[in-house]
Design a protein around this motif. Structure first.
Motif, PDB file in Angstrom:
ATOM      1  N   ARG A 171       1.170  -1.280   0.145  1.00 26.09           N
ATOM      2  CA  ARG A 171       0.454  -0.203  -0.007  1.00 26.09           C
ATOM      3  C   ARG A 171       0.861   1.180  -0.120  1.00 26.09           C
ATOM      4  O   ARG A 171       1.714   1.182   0.885  1.00 26.09           O
ATOM      5  CB  ARG A 171      -1.099  -0.082   1.377  1.00 26.09           C
ATOM      6  CG  ARG A 171      -1.637   1.279   1.262  1.00 26.09           C
ATOM      7  CD  ARG A 171      -3.166   0.796   2.410  1.00 26.09           C
ATOM      8  NE  ARG A 171      -3.662  -0.105   1.383  1.00 26.09           N
ATOM      9  CZ  ARG A 171      -4.533  -0.055   0.941  1.00 26.09           C
ATOM     10  NH1 ARG A 171      -4.369   1.219   0.138  1.00 26.09           N
ATOM     11  NH2 ARG A 171      -5.859  -1.883   0.773  1.00 26.09           N
ATOM     12  N   ASP A 178      -8.945   0.040   1.618  1.00 24.09           N
ATOM     13  CA  ASP A 178      -8.850   0.508   0.250  1.00 24.09           C
ATOM     14  C   ASP A 178      -8.775  -0.107  -1.125  1.00 24.09           C
ATOM     15  O   ASP A 178      -7.628  -0.548  -0.995  1.00 24.09           O
ATOM     16  CB  ASP A 178      -8.705   2.299   0.549  1.00 24.09           C
ATOM     17  CG  ASP A 178      -9.039   3.033   1.286  1.00 24.09           C
ATOM     18  OD1 ASP A 178     -10.137   2.799   1.591  1.00 24.09           O
ATOM     19  OD2 ASP A 178      -8.229   4.027   1.116  1.00 24.09           O
ATOM     20  N   SER A 179      -9.347   0.604  -1.818  1.00 28.80           N
ATOM     21  CA  SER A 179      -8.811   0.012  -3.439  1.00 28.80           C
ATOM     22  C   SER A 179      -8.331   0.125  -3.746  1.00 28.80           C
ATOM     23  O   SER A 179      -7.289  -0.008  -5.294  1.00 28.80           O
ATOM     24  CB  SER A 179     -10.504  -0.621  -4.748  1.00 28.80           C
ATOM     25  OG  SER A 179     -10.641   0.655  -4.381  1.00 28.80           O
ATOM     26  N   ASP A 180      -8.680   1.545  -4.342  1.00 27.20           N
ATOM     27  CA  ASP A 180      -7.023   2.869  -4.165  1.00 27.20           C
ATOM     28  C   ASP A 180      -5.579   2.459  -3.280  1.00 27.20           C
ATOM     29  O   ASP A 180      -5.558   1.377  -1.888  1.00 27.20           O
ATOM     30  CB  ASP A 180      -7.583   4.042  -4.489  1.00 27.20           C
ATOM     31  CG  ASP A 180      -8.594   4.107  -5.630  1.00 27.20           C
ATOM     32  OD1 ASP A 180      -8.662   3.548  -6.858  1.00 27.20           O
ATOM     33  OD2 ASP A 180      -9.113   5.052  -5.578  1.00 27.20           O
ATOM     34  N   GLY A 181      -4.585   2.884  -3.677  1.00 29.13           N
ATOM     35  CA  GLY A 181      -3.646   2.703  -3.445  1.00 29.13           C
ATOM     36  C   GLY A 181      -2.785   2.226  -3.444  1.00 29.13           C
ATOM     37  O   GLY A 181      -2.033   1.507  -2.520  1.00 29.13           O
ATOM     38  N   GLY A 227      -0.599   3.153  -7.676  1.00 27.96           N
ATOM     39  CA  GLY A 227      -1.750   3.759  -6.715  1.00 27.96           C
ATOM     40  C   GLY A 227      -2.404   2.581  -7.118  1.00 27.96           C
ATOM     41  O   GLY A 227      -3.930   2.894  -7.222  1.00 27.96           O
ATOM     42  N   LYS A 228      -2.953   1.747  -9.303  1.00 31.22           N
ATOM     43  CA  LYS A 228      -3.859   2.029  -9.759  1.00 31.22           C
ATOM     44  C   LYS A 228      -3.884   0.340 -10.007  1.00 31.22           C
ATOM     45  O   LYS A 228      -3.825  -0.620 -10.604  1.00 31.22           O
ATOM     46  CB  LYS A 228      -3.745   2.658 -10.707  1.00 31.22           C
ATOM     47  CG  LYS A 228      -3.767   4.476  -9.945  1.00 31.22           C
ATOM     48  CD  LYS A 228      -5.351   4.246  -9.562  1.00 31.22           C
ATOM     49  CE  LYS A 228      -5.131   6.223  -9.230  1.00 31.22           C
ATOM     50  NZ  LYS A 228      -6.697   6.828  -8.719  1.00 31.22           N
TER      51      LYS A 228
END
Length: 378
Positions: A171, A178-181, A227-228
């Motif tokens: 992360r 979170d799905s992002d990060g 992050g993606k």
């Protein structure tokens, strides 16, 4: 499902059948698994010389222009021999990350090392509290000048004791689920701060607990966009599941064939137990479970290039069907073999162990049933 391989794929499959038969008989495998190393580097070199490690990669990436179907062929035959060499972690998983998101430099360097057999990769994605949620990541990677500082703990990293390099999910921003990060990195296993604890798994492979303590990863170790990475991780994971389904099909077929052969030899009340109708029914059910599993595996493999939701539904449907079939075939095989099936004297016990572990890797039946339902509801 009516599915025909090309003439070239059929030749490869026949060659693999001979290779596994000649190099992975039961006694040989048992001695390899019990050895200090737990695998055979010389066999890995042979796989590289035969071009099997480069089959799924395009010619532009230094491979032989194959794809997921070629990995299916390899894994189905490997499943028949319970091959422990790290094909999935190196070729399918690590290779998938580089193939889909690697820079030209990363592809040349890392895919080249995979194809020639000089590099072994282990994919560190699972964490002690993560269950099967690919976004549940506590391992962190903080930007520090031209490097990332990696800290965290990865659990049950298959093939890590043999690896030269690690693929790590971490992360770089956001909260734990979170799905992002989320980002993906590649690093040399011997990098300062990487601590491993190696151990054998119940199905004969080797794994490690890996701890990252202020590990400096160069910026060029980032795979894809920072992050993606979650969609990339999901895609590669689905490709790994498809390959493992093919492996399970190979193991199921051998378990079924061994059980039929044993029922012809084992006598009770003066007759082979295979003549008893109730056992005949069970073995027919085992065969049906196997055939359905093969069809679901082929369908899921063909869907790997479909739209994400369609791909995920097909993979989850296959994982559910094969998880159920693996349990049924493995347990019925052991029961028909009787007490001997639970010992190390017969090969069937090892097939049962591999099929049992298969269900828990990358999501069990319950997890993928929920995933399929959620995707179908949208």
């Amino acid at each position: 499902m009516d599915f025909n391989f090309t003439e070239e794929q059929t030749m490869v499959r026949d060659s693999l059948t001979r290779l596994v038969r000649e190099n992975y008989d039961w006694e040989t495998r048992r001695s390899v698994v019990a050895s200090d190393s737990g695998w055979r580097p010389e066999l890995w070199e042979q796989l590289a010389e035969l071009g099997l490690l480069g089959m799924p990669f395009s010619e532009a990436d230094g491979g032989f222009g194959g794809g997921a179907i070629d990995s299916l062929i390899v894994m189905e035959e490997f499943g028949r021999g319970l091959v422990v060499e790290p094909y999935v972690s190196t070729v399918v998983c690590a290779g998938g990350f580089f193939k889909h998101a690697g820079t030209p430099e990363q592809k040349e360097d890392h895919i080249g090392g995979i194809v020639d057999g000089s590099r072994i990769y282990a994919c560190a994605y699972a964490e002690p509290r993560g269950r099967y949620d690919l976004a549940d990541i506590e391992t962190t990677a903080k930007k520090d000048g031209g490097h990332y500082m990696l800290n965290g703990h990865k659990a049950v990293v298959i093939a890590a004791p043999w690896a030269t390099h690690l693929i790590v999910t971490a992360r770089t921003s956001g909260e734990r689920r979170d799905s992002d990060g989320i980002s993906v990195f590649v690093l040399d296993k011997n990098t300062d701060g990487v601590v491993t604890r190696d151990y054998p798994t119940v199905d004969g492979r080797r794994a490690s607990e890996i701890y990252f303590e202020n590990v400096r990863v160069p910026a060029n170790g980032l795979i894809g966009e920072e992050g993606k990475a979650l969609p990339l991780i999901e895609r590669v994971t689905d490709e790994v599941i498809a390959a493992q389904c093919a492996e399970a099909c190979g193991a199921m077929k051998c378990a079924y064939e061994m059980t039929v052969e044993y029922s012809r030899q084992r006598k009770q009340f003066g007759s082979p137990i295979g003549k008893f109708q109730v056992l005949q029914h069970r073995m027919v059910d085992m065969f049906i479970e196997y055939e359905q599993s093969v069809s679901m595996t082929y369908l899921a493999t063909l869907k790997l290039d479909a739209e994400p939701d369609e791909r995920k539904r097909a993979i989850s449907a296959a994982k559910v069907r094969l998880g159920q079939a693996a349990q049924r075939i493995g347990q019925d095989a052991i029961q028909i073999h009787g007490g001997m099936g639970m010992t190390d004297e017969l090969a069937i016990g090892s097939y049962f162990k591999r099929l049992t572990v298969f269900d828990s890797e990358l999501g069990n039946v319950d997890h993928h049933m929920k995933r399929h339902v959620a995707l179908s509801a949208t």
